[in-house]
Design a protein around this motif. Structure first.
Motif, PDB file in Angstrom:
ATOM      1  N   PRO A  93      19.152   4.864   2.195  1.00 48.73           N
ATOM      2  CA  PRO A  93      17.891   5.150   1.257  1.00 48.73           C
ATOM      3  C   PRO A  93      18.663   5.225  -0.315  1.00 48.73           C
ATOM      4  CG  PRO A  93      17.585   6.430   3.182  1.00 48.73           C
ATOM      5  CD  PRO A  93      18.722   5.815   3.500  1.00 48.73           C
ATOM      6  N   ALA A  94      19.662   5.981  -0.658  1.00 54.18           N
ATOM      7  CA  ALA A  94      20.147   6.254  -1.594  1.00 54.18           C
ATOM      8  C   ALA A  94      20.743   4.828  -2.363  1.00 54.18           C
ATOM      9  CB  ALA A  94      21.233   7.260  -1.676  1.00 54.18           C
ATOM     10  N   LEU A  95      21.326   3.941  -1.459  1.00 50.61           N
ATOM     11  CA  LEU A  95      21.850   2.565  -2.260  1.00 50.61           C
ATOM     12  C   LEU A  95      20.705   1.997  -2.173  1.00 50.61           C
ATOM     13  CD1 LEU A  95      25.117   2.423  -0.042  1.00 50.61           C
ATOM     14  CD2 LEU A  95      24.786   3.690  -2.283  1.00 50.61           C
ATOM     15  N   VAL A  96      19.798   1.943  -1.390  1.00 51.29           N
ATOM     16  CA  VAL A  96      18.515   0.850  -1.383  1.00 51.29           C
ATOM     17  C   VAL A  96      17.695   1.189  -2.997  1.00 51.29           C
ATOM     18  CG1 VAL A  96      16.315   0.130  -0.552  1.00 51.29           C
ATOM     19  CG2 VAL A  96      18.289   0.494   0.895  1.00 51.29           C
ATOM     20  N   GLU A  97      17.825   2.566  -3.031  1.00 50.92           N
ATOM     21  CA  GLU A  97      17.116   3.132  -4.241  1.00 50.92           C
ATOM     22  C   GLU A  97      17.844   2.513  -5.628  1.00 50.92           C
ATOM     23  OE1 GLU A  97      15.009   7.348  -3.443  1.00 50.92           O
ATOM     24  OE2 GLU A  97      17.278   7.401  -4.083  1.00 50.92           O
TER      25      GLU A  97
ATOM     26  N   ARG B 244       0.923  -1.198   0.014  1.00 54.61           N
ATOM     27  CA  ARG B 244      -0.037   0.164  -0.161  1.00 54.61           C
ATOM     28  C   ARG B 244       0.778   1.241   0.078  1.00 54.61           C
ATOM     29  NH1 ARG B 244      -1.368   3.184   3.950  1.00 54.61           N
ATOM     30  NH2 ARG B 244      -0.166   2.055   5.611  1.00 54.61           N
ATOM     31  N   ARG B 245       0.620   2.230  -0.897  1.00 56.08           N
ATOM     32  CA  ARG B 245       1.317   3.368  -1.024  1.00 56.08           C
ATOM     33  C   ARG B 245       0.795   4.208   0.108  1.00 56.08           C
ATOM     34  NH1 ARG B 245       4.472   3.949  -5.629  1.00 56.08           N
ATOM     35  NH2 ARG B 245       4.270   6.308  -5.118  1.00 56.08           N
ATOM     36  N   ALA B 246       1.645   4.668   1.198  1.00 55.12           N
ATOM     37  CA  ALA B 246       1.127   5.597   2.135  1.00 55.12           C
ATOM     38  C   ALA B 246       1.855   6.897   1.838  1.00 55.12           C
ATOM     39  CB  ALA B 246       1.582   5.022   3.525  1.00 55.12           C
ATOM     40  N   SER B 247       1.241   8.082   2.668  1.00 57.39           N
ATOM     41  CA  SER B 247       1.759   9.190   2.555  1.00 57.39           C
ATOM     42  C   SER B 247       3.045   9.240   3.255  1.00 57.39           C
ATOM     43  CB  SER B 247       0.564  10.220   2.956  1.00 57.39           C
ATOM     44  OG  SER B 247       0.485  10.186   4.091  1.00 57.39           O
TER      45      SER B 247
ATOM     46  N   LEU C  76      10.192  -2.027  -3.014  1.00 60.80           N
ATOM     47  CA  LEU C  76      11.355  -0.960  -3.015  1.00 60.80           C
ATOM     48  C   LEU C  76      11.052   0.278  -4.030  1.00 60.80           C
ATOM     49  CD1 LEU C  76      14.571  -2.855  -2.776  1.00 60.80           C
ATOM     50  CD2 LEU C  76      13.467  -1.943  -0.859  1.00 60.80           C
ATOM     51  N   GLY C  77      10.586  -0.213  -5.059  1.00 62.25           N
ATOM     52  CA  GLY C  77      10.038   0.616  -6.172  1.00 62.25           C
ATOM     53  C   GLY C  77       8.729   1.420  -6.114  1.00 62.25           C
ATOM     54  N   GLN C  78       8.076   0.736  -5.060  1.00 64.17           N
ATOM     55  CA  GLN C  78       6.688   1.181  -4.593  1.00 64.17           C
ATOM     56  C   GLN C  78       6.569   2.326  -3.452  1.00 64.17           C
ATOM     57  OE1 GLN C  78       4.208  -2.132  -4.358  1.00 64.17           O
ATOM     58  NE2 GLN C  78       4.178  -2.373  -6.497  1.00 64.17           N
ATOM     59  N   ALA C  79       7.616   2.292  -2.623  1.00 62.28           N
ATOM     60  CA  ALA C  79       7.698   2.986  -1.563  1.00 62.28           C
ATOM     61  C   ALA C  79       7.899   4.345  -1.531  1.00 62.28           C
ATOM     62  CB  ALA C  79       9.252   2.728  -0.736  1.00 62.28           C
TER      63      ALA C  79
ATOM     64  N   GLY D 219       8.951   7.940  -0.141  1.00 66.57           N
ATOM     65  CA  GLY D 219       9.763   8.514   1.102  1.00 66.57           C
ATOM     66  C   GLY D 219      10.680   7.461   1.676  1.00 66.57           C
ATOM     67  N   ASP D 220      11.468   7.981   2.616  1.00 66.55           N
ATOM     68  CA  ASP D 220      12.868   7.326   3.203  1.00 66.55           C
ATOM     69  C   ASP D 220      12.144   6.203   4.255  1.00 66.55           C
ATOM     70  OD1 ASP D 220      14.580   8.691   1.547  1.00 66.55           O
ATOM     71  OD2 ASP D 220      15.005  10.074   3.116  1.00 66.55           O
ATOM     72  N   ARG D 221      11.046   6.800   4.890  1.00 66.48           N
ATOM     73  CA  ARG D 221      10.523   5.750   5.906  1.00 66.48           C
ATOM     74  C   ARG D 221       9.817   4.436   5.390  1.00 66.48           C
ATOM     75  NH1 ARG D 221       6.525   9.178   9.285  1.00 66.48           N
ATOM     76  NH2 ARG D 221       6.759  10.661   7.364  1.00 66.48           N
ATOM     77  N   GLU D 222       9.227   4.542   4.226  1.00 65.36           N
ATOM     78  CA  GLU D 222       8.721   3.443   3.829  1.00 65.36           C
ATOM     79  C   GLU D 222       9.856   2.542   3.028  1.00 65.36           C
ATOM     80  OE1 GLU D 222       5.330   3.594   1.238  1.00 65.36           O
ATOM     81  OE2 GLU D 222       4.362   4.924   2.464  1.00 65.36           O
ATOM     82  N   LEU D 223      10.741   3.316   2.328  1.00 65.75           N
ATOM     83  CA  LEU D 223      11.975   2.624   1.764  1.00 65.75           C
ATOM     84  C   LEU D 223      12.759   1.722   2.849  1.00 65.75           C
ATOM     85  CD1 LEU D 223      12.997   2.443  -1.186  1.00 65.75           C
ATOM     86  CD2 LEU D 223      14.376   4.225  -0.551  1.00 65.75           C
ATOM     87  N   LEU D 224      12.968   2.301   3.919  1.00 67.69           N
ATOM     88  CA  LEU D 224      13.604   1.336   5.152  1.00 67.69           C
ATOM     89  C   LEU D 224      12.890   0.470   5.811  1.00 67.69           C
ATOM     90  CD1 LEU D 224      15.255   4.620   6.966  1.00 67.69           C
ATOM     91  CD2 LEU D 224      16.568   2.901   5.666  1.00 67.69           C
ATOM     92  N   VAL D 225      11.518   0.557   5.650  1.00 65.79           N
ATOM     93  CA  VAL D 225      10.741  -0.404   6.376  1.00 65.79           C
ATOM     94  C   VAL D 225      10.817  -1.655   5.308  1.00 65.79           C
ATOM     95  CG1 VAL D 225       8.431  -0.945   6.931  1.00 65.79           C
ATOM     96  CG2 VAL D 225       9.455   0.869   7.764  1.00 65.79           C
ATOM     97  N   ALA D 226      10.298  -1.295   4.082  1.00 66.10           N
ATOM     98  CA  ALA D 226      10.505  -2.158   2.850  1.00 66.10           C
ATOM     99  C   ALA D 226      11.710  -3.049   2.804  1.00 66.10           C
ATOM    100  CB  ALA D 226      10.202  -1.465   1.676  1.00 66.10           C
ATOM    101  N   MET D 227      12.903  -2.253   2.927  1.00 68.06           N
ATOM    102  CA  MET D 227      14.008  -2.938   2.954  1.00 68.06           C
ATOM    103  C   MET D 227      14.451  -4.016   4.244  1.00 68.06           C
ATOM    104  SD  MET D 227      17.114  -3.099   1.463  1.00 68.06           S
ATOM    105  CE  MET D 227      17.250  -5.159   1.777  1.00 68.06           C
TER     106      MET D 227
END
Length: 922
Positions: free
Chosen positions: A794-798, A82-85, A750-753, A755-763
């Motif tokens: 987050p930069a490297l996770v992207e 789910r894409r959250a704000s 990772l591609g659907q996250a 912001g940084d918070r969602e990216l870190l949680v997805a990782m």
């Protein structure tokens, strides 16, 4: 030394990263990553409680309505995200299994919408919720902690992001980083300086470049070491900023462009001395209607003399020479050998001191009429001009869009040489301007735009470092004792691959004798048949290991390998996982085998700054000759393609794309090579050479033809069919790091996250699902190099998410040694470093017996001419196929209209060859 011992050359090349681990780690969000991991841990506990929730006594209308059986039980990584704000700290919808579903408690009826929403979002329930008191208390405790963790994640992400932004800004302004960027990616440097890269784009740019600079041993200056078994181990180093000497070289395409100008210069071309290279005999169809011309190109006549002797107009002869050079059939005395380190200086030394300006109608213009190039050189490019006078990259220049068509080749070469002398010490902005001018002088073919392309490197640099390593007693014991035991296994596997692929090639050819040019076409589509015994045995051991085992020691679990029937020449990049070399303990300290190369990579290029470089190369060559024994290795000289010269070792050479620098070498033409096959074994031979040949240079891509006819090519066992591979060791020698093979679907979050918070949680969810380490390397089959990923950044996770989109599956490999285990340190900074060691091994048995000519020949003399040793530059009978422009190139040969072998050769078919296998009959 016994017949089967490995020889470790005493000279060692030391390669380092040049940029400290601390730089790439400054992009990490350590506190936010820890908070994200806590969020994921609590999510898992809440999901487990939800799955254990007591079901209603009445049957559910849909199994999905039962929390214990519905989609809420699915793993987060497997459920739709789910894409959250960016402001919503709640977990993605995947955390509870997708869309909101009705859940039933102990009472009758449907739960209110508000309770269902709290269950879906893993939030605490009010006290009056119809559920057992014990379950409700546990649920509220876990989800309460989860809400606290989400709030902590929001705060730590903001704090860590501010620190990371400051680090990105500092790195983007660092002179050393900008210098590395302008040298490796001029287009990215231009975007950075123009302000195009801002915000998230700047972070991505810095992260993508910095991970390569810090995590791979490619960008540091050249260091050296010596194996000293009786000495104590250690190293001396003046630090990462000390580079006593830096040298600039033009990119390969610059030299090729200058060569085209040499061939187009009517004054220079008349005095060129052409000779044959790929084919030693005349090739009638190489240049239409020019067989007499090609036959006269023997390296003893100028083009003007050849034109006069053959009755050809000089202009026509020059055009024929240009075509033949472009196709790789001829070379000339102003074409730099591919194996020299500095081809531009080589060319400058041989060009006339003054070259007259070309005249379309006259060739007798006196040289004294031409003004010296020094008088025409722009003041902005004087060697002694102050740096402030150098043109800015964004400033208009009168010659910015001028190809320099009025300049002679000599002046172009001299000016480029002068610019390269200024290049190493120049600032990044000046380096970009110098690149532009070099491209303009060389002629890029894009007169409307003088900008180098994003991936078009114009100038390469090599730097001398101060790092000197003593490989002492303990480390030497493992390098000479345990590492060869591993190489024995890999060499046996390489020999099996060579034999199987050779048998496959022989079966494709059938019985007979075939010119190598024809075999190139016949081998099209042929695949390497790898030796699978070693890989299958390792796979069986891995499957039998305890579940979740992180390390498997193969020592004592494998049978002794069979010694290879051919010599083995290889190099191993070895990394020591210890805080210092002095702390190395043989048999205990991890010794990691990095990249393996099927060639002796102690090269003149790597030793160009070593005071005893020439002596070390001679020492290497003598060791190679001893290892080859009675075998003859044919060095394939390819064209320069990476900025570094191709390799050249003792023995005869085949010039395909490149030219040898040693004029005394025995050169073998493609038309002199032939393959004898009995349907089971294929042997490469050449006219005038006693005994079979084995191809060698280790620079070509893996092809079946090269593998079948070359020295054994050491490779790692192929374990791609295993989804997880533990760390494989032989005592303390790490043969293979831990590896995971993960499908593209696992990276979609990772591609659907947002912001940084969602990216870190997805990782964090990805790490939990696959049990991944904090840092690792990710490799895609579609990309040339792996990337380093710090899951806290987050930069490297992207970057990982972008890489995952390129292939169906990625291979993830643990970072070993990590920063804490690096012995190369400059104060508090830690650097990746590796020792490149060269290993040589003689053949396990005596060389294959050489067949003797039959005393009574029962074959037709007309069908098989008698071999004779002749001048390799004399005209030879026409062959049925032309040479490919590069080697090995089945596609090039198949596309050639003169190639007669486009399909597999039928069993029993024979190719006409002037020097067939002795004793073979039609």
């Amino acid at each position: 030394m016994s017949e089967q011992d490995w020889t470790l050359l005493p000279a060692v090349t030391v390669r380092s990263a040049g940029f400290a681990w601390e730089l790439v780690r400054s992009l990490a969000y350590p506190r936010a990553a820890a908070a994200a991991a806590e969020v994921v841990r609590l999510e898992r506990r809440a999901l487990d409680l939800l799955a254990e929730a007591p079901a209603h006594r009445a049957p559910a209308e849909n199994p999905a309505e039962n929390p214990a059986e519905g989609p809420a039980r699915r793993a987060p990584a497997e459920a739709p995200a789910r894409r959250a704000s960016a402001e919503d700290p709640r977990p993605a919808r995947s955390a509870v299994g997708g869309d909101a579903r009705s859940a039933r408690g102990t009472g009758s009826g449907r739960l209110p919408r508000g309770l269902r929403s709290r269950l879906r979002d893993l939030r605490p329930l009010p006290g009056g919720t119809p559920a057992p008191a014990g379950w409700l208390a546990a649920w509220n405790e876990v989800t309460g902690s989860l809400e606290d963790a989400r709030l902590a994640l929001a705060g730590t992400t903001a704090a860590d992001a501010a620190l990371a932004r400051a680090a990105v800004a500092g790195i983007a302004a660092d002179e050393r980083f900008l210098d590395a960027l302008v040298r490796s990616a001029p287009g990215l440097y231009r975007d950075l300086r123009r302000g195009v890269a801002k915000g998230g784009r700047l972070r991505r740019l810095v992260g993508s470049v910095l991970q390569g600079l810090c995590a791979t041993c490619c960008f540091g200056p050249l260091g050296h070491g010596r194996v000293e078994p009786a000495a104590a181990g250690g190293h001396t180093w003046s630090g990462h900023r000390e580079r006593p000497r830096r040298v600039a070289y033009p990119a390969d395409w610059v030299g090729e462009s200058l060569q085209r100008r040499v061939l187009a210069d009517p004054v220079l071309v008349a005095g060129l001395v052409p000779r044959r290279r790929t084919w030693t005999g005349a090739v009638p169809d190489a240049v239409p209607d020019a067989a007499p011309f090609v036959a006269l190109c023997d390296g003893s006549r100028t083009l003007a003399e050849i034109a006069a002797e053959s009755g050809t107009e000089l202009e026509q002869a020059a055009a024929a020479l240009a075509v033949a050079v472009r196709r790789g059939l001829l070379t000339h005395d102003l074409c730099p050998p591919a194996t020299v380190a500095d081809p531009l200086s080589w060319l400058r030394e041989r060009l006339p001191a003054e070259t007259p300006r070309p005249d379309a109608h006259r060739r007798d213009v006196p040289r004294s009429d031409v003004p010296r190039s020094d008088a025409l050189r722009s003041d902005a490019h004087r060697p002694d001009a102050p740096r402030s006078e150098a043109p800015r990259p964004d400033a208009p220049r009168p010659d910015a869009h001028r190809s320099g068509g009025d300049l002679s080749v000599g002046r172009r070469v001299r000016e480029i040489t002068e610019l390269l002398a200024q290049y190493p010490a120049a600032s990044p902005d000046v380096k970009l301007a110098l690149q532009r001018r070099v491209e303009t002088l060389a002629g890029s073919g894009r007169a409307h735009d003088d900008r180098p392309g994003d991936d078009r490197v114009v100038v390469h640099e090599a730097a001398a470092g101060t790092l000197r390593v003593t490989v002492g007693e303990g480390l030497t014991a493992d390098l000479e004792g345990r590492v060869p035991q591993v190489l024995d296994l890999l060499a046996a596997d390489a020999e099996l691959t060579r034999q199987r692929t050779n048998r496959l090639l022989a079966g494709r050819l059938g019985a007979g004798t075939f010119g190598l040019a024809e075999v190139l076409g016949a081998a099209g589509g042929l695949e390497i048949r790898h030796g699978d015994r070693f890989a299958e045995r390792i796979a069986a051991i891995v499957r039998a290991a305890p579940p979740g085992a992180a390390t498997v020691d193969l020592a004592g679990l494998l049978d002794d390998p069979e010694p290879p029937a051919a010599p083995v020449l290889c190099s191993a990049d070895v990394m020591v996982a210890a805080p210092s070399l002095e702390a190395y303990e043989p048999g205990l300290t991890p010794l990691i085998l990095g990249d393996l190369h099927d060639v002796a990579l102690l090269t003149p290029w790597a030793l160009q700054f070593h005071p005893d470089g020439a002596a070390l190369v001679a020492e290497r060559d003598a060791a190679i000759v001893r290892a080859l024994g009675g075998h003859t290795a044919l060095n394939v000289i390819s064209r320069r393609a990476t900025g570094r010269p191709p390799l050249e070792f003792p023995g005869p050479v085949l010039e395909l794309g490149g030219v040898t620098a040693d004029g005394g070498r025995r050169r073998i033409g493609l038309d002199e090579l032939y393959v004898h096959s009995d349907g089971h074994r294929a042997v490469l031979r050449a006219k005038g050479v006693d005994g079979p040949l084995l191809l060698h240079n280790g620079e070509h891509d893996d092809t079946a033809l090269h593998t079948a006819l070359a020295l054994p090519r050491v490779r790692r066992p192929d374990l791609r069919h295993l989804s997880r591979v533990p760390r494989l060791t032989w005592d303390n020698v790490v043969i293979s790091r831990r590896a995971w093979r993960v499908g593209r679907a696992s990276f979609e979050a990772l591609g659907q996250a947002v912001g940084d918070r969602e990216l870190l949680v997805a990782m964090a969810r990805l790490r939990e699902t696959h049990d991944l380490p904090v840092t690792f390397f990710a490799a895609s089959p579609r990309e040339r190099r792996p990337i380093h990923v710090d899951t806290r950044s987050p930069a490297l996770v992207e970057g990982l998410g972008r890489l995952a989109a390129t292939a169906e599956r990625l291979t993830l490999t643990e970072t070993l040694p990590g920063p804490e285990e690096c012995w190369l340190r400059d104060g508090g900074l830690r650097f990746a470093a590796e020792l490149r060691c060269v290993y040589l091994r003689p053949a396990g048995g005596s060389p294959a017996s050489r067949p003797k000519p039959e005393t009574a020949d029962t074959c037709s003399p007309a069908s098989r001419p008698k071999p004779e040793v002749t001048d390799t530059c004399s005209p030879a009978p026409a062959t049925r196929s032309r040479a490919a422009a590069r080697y090995p190139g089945p596609a090039d040969v198949r596309a050639d209209s003169c190639s007669r072998v486009a399909d597999p050769v039928a069993p029993g078919a024979r190719a006409a060859h002037p020097y067939p296998w002795q004793g073979d009959c039609r």
